[in-house]
Write a protein that holds these residues in place. Structure first.
Motif, PDB file in Angstrom:
ATOM      1  N   LEU A 171       1.102   6.148  -7.311  1.00  0.00           N
ATOM      2  CA  LEU A 171      -0.077   6.933  -7.651  1.00  0.00           C
ATOM      3  C   LEU A 171       0.270   8.419  -7.727  1.00  0.00           C
ATOM      4  O   LEU A 171      -0.119   9.124  -8.666  1.00  0.00           O
ATOM      5  N   THR A 172       1.035   8.891  -6.741  1.00  0.00           N
ATOM      6  CA  THR A 172       1.437  10.299  -6.723  1.00  0.00           C
ATOM      7  C   THR A 172       2.310  10.638  -7.924  1.00  0.00           C
ATOM      8  O   THR A 172       2.084  11.654  -8.603  1.00  0.00           O
ATOM      9  N   PHE A 220      -2.366   0.183  -9.885  1.00  0.00           N
ATOM     10  CA  PHE A 220      -3.490  -0.756  -9.915  1.00  0.00           C
ATOM     11  C   PHE A 220      -3.026  -2.200  -9.742  1.00  0.00           C
ATOM     12  O   PHE A 220      -3.713  -3.006  -9.109  1.00  0.00           O
ATOM     13  N   ALA A 221      -1.869  -2.537 -10.254  1.00  0.00           N
ATOM     14  CA  ALA A 221      -1.326  -3.886 -10.061  1.00  0.00           C
ATOM     15  C   ALA A 221      -1.021  -4.135  -8.586  1.00  0.00           C
ATOM     16  O   ALA A 221      -1.294  -5.221  -8.058  1.00  0.00           O
ATOM     17  N   LEU A 222      -0.481  -3.141  -7.898  1.00  0.00           N
ATOM     18  CA  LEU A 222      -0.200  -3.290  -6.460  1.00  0.00           C
ATOM     19  C   LEU A 222      -1.488  -3.424  -5.665  1.00  0.00           C
ATOM     20  O   LEU A 222      -1.573  -4.223  -4.734  1.00  0.00           O
ATOM     21  N   LEU A 231       0.819  -1.203   0.000  1.00  0.00           N
ATOM     22  CA  LEU A 231       0.000   0.000   0.000  1.00  0.00           C
ATOM     23  C   LEU A 231       0.858   1.260   0.000  1.00  0.00           C
ATOM     24  O   LEU A 231       0.545   2.233  -0.682  1.00  0.00           O
ATOM     25  N   GLY A 232       1.947   1.272   0.753  1.00  0.00           N
ATOM     26  CA  GLY A 232       2.851   2.423   0.766  1.00  0.00           C
ATOM     27  C   GLY A 232       3.472   2.670  -0.596  1.00  0.00           C
ATOM     28  O   GLY A 232       3.532   3.806  -1.074  1.00  0.00           O
ATOM     29  N   THR A 233       3.900   1.602  -1.230  1.00  0.00           N
ATOM     30  CA  THR A 233       4.489   1.721  -2.563  1.00  0.00           C
ATOM     31  C   THR A 233       3.445   2.198  -3.569  1.00  0.00           C
ATOM     32  O   THR A 233       3.743   3.018  -4.446  1.00  0.00           O
TER      33      THR A 233
END
Length: 154
Positions: free
Chosen positions: A102-103, A141-143, A95-97
């Motif tokens: 995303l940013t 989206f893959a993560l 989630l952090g990655t």
């Protein structure tokens, strides 16, 4: 995320002291199974597998899912945490990655759409920024898929 300590008492250790019950737990870690599937997978009689499953169920290590035509056995959350104690860290890292990707994707796309103003007043857009932004969003989206995949029912 705080990790809870999993306490095993003497009866839990006794329940896991059988090679057959450990093999059942390992098989159920992959996916929920019926008694027949487990018996075929382990090469044992159904009555033997049922006896071992009953003992594991009494100790709160497996549960029986009766909402389908067949009774499927699966591991309890306590047993899953015992087998895979580090999964919560994996989700936090993913989630952090994904927030970073995303940013970066949003910044690159915004830069592309804003463009560069050149001498003469026209605006140029670099297609490499568009490609890189879309690539970062795809990785995001893959993560997210990797995080949500374990939550799906079998």
């Amino acid at each position: 995320m705080a990790t809870e300590e999993i306490v095993l008492d003497r009866a839990d250790i006794a329940a896991l002291s059988s090679d057959t019950r450990v093999a059942i737990v390992k098989a159920l870690d992959a996916r929920p199974m019926t008694v027949s599937e487990l018996a075929g997978h382990l090469g044992l009689a159904k009555s033997t597998v049922h006896e071992h499953l009953s003992l594991l169920a009494d100790r709160g290590m497996v549960t029986e899912d009766e909402d389908r035509k067949w009774r499927r056995y699966s591991l309890t959350e306590r047993m899953r945490r015992l087998l895979r104690p580090g999964n919560s860290h994996r989700i936090s890292i993913l989630l952090g990655t994904s927030l970073v990707t995303l940013t970066l994707g949003a910044i690159l796309l915004a830069t592309y759409f804003r463009g560069y103003t050149v001498q003469g007043g026209s605006t140029l857009r670099d297609p490499l920024l568009l490609f890189a932004g879309e690539a970062f969003l795809f990785v995001t989206f893959a993560l997210w898929y990797l995080v949500l995949r374990p939550l799906r029912k079998v």
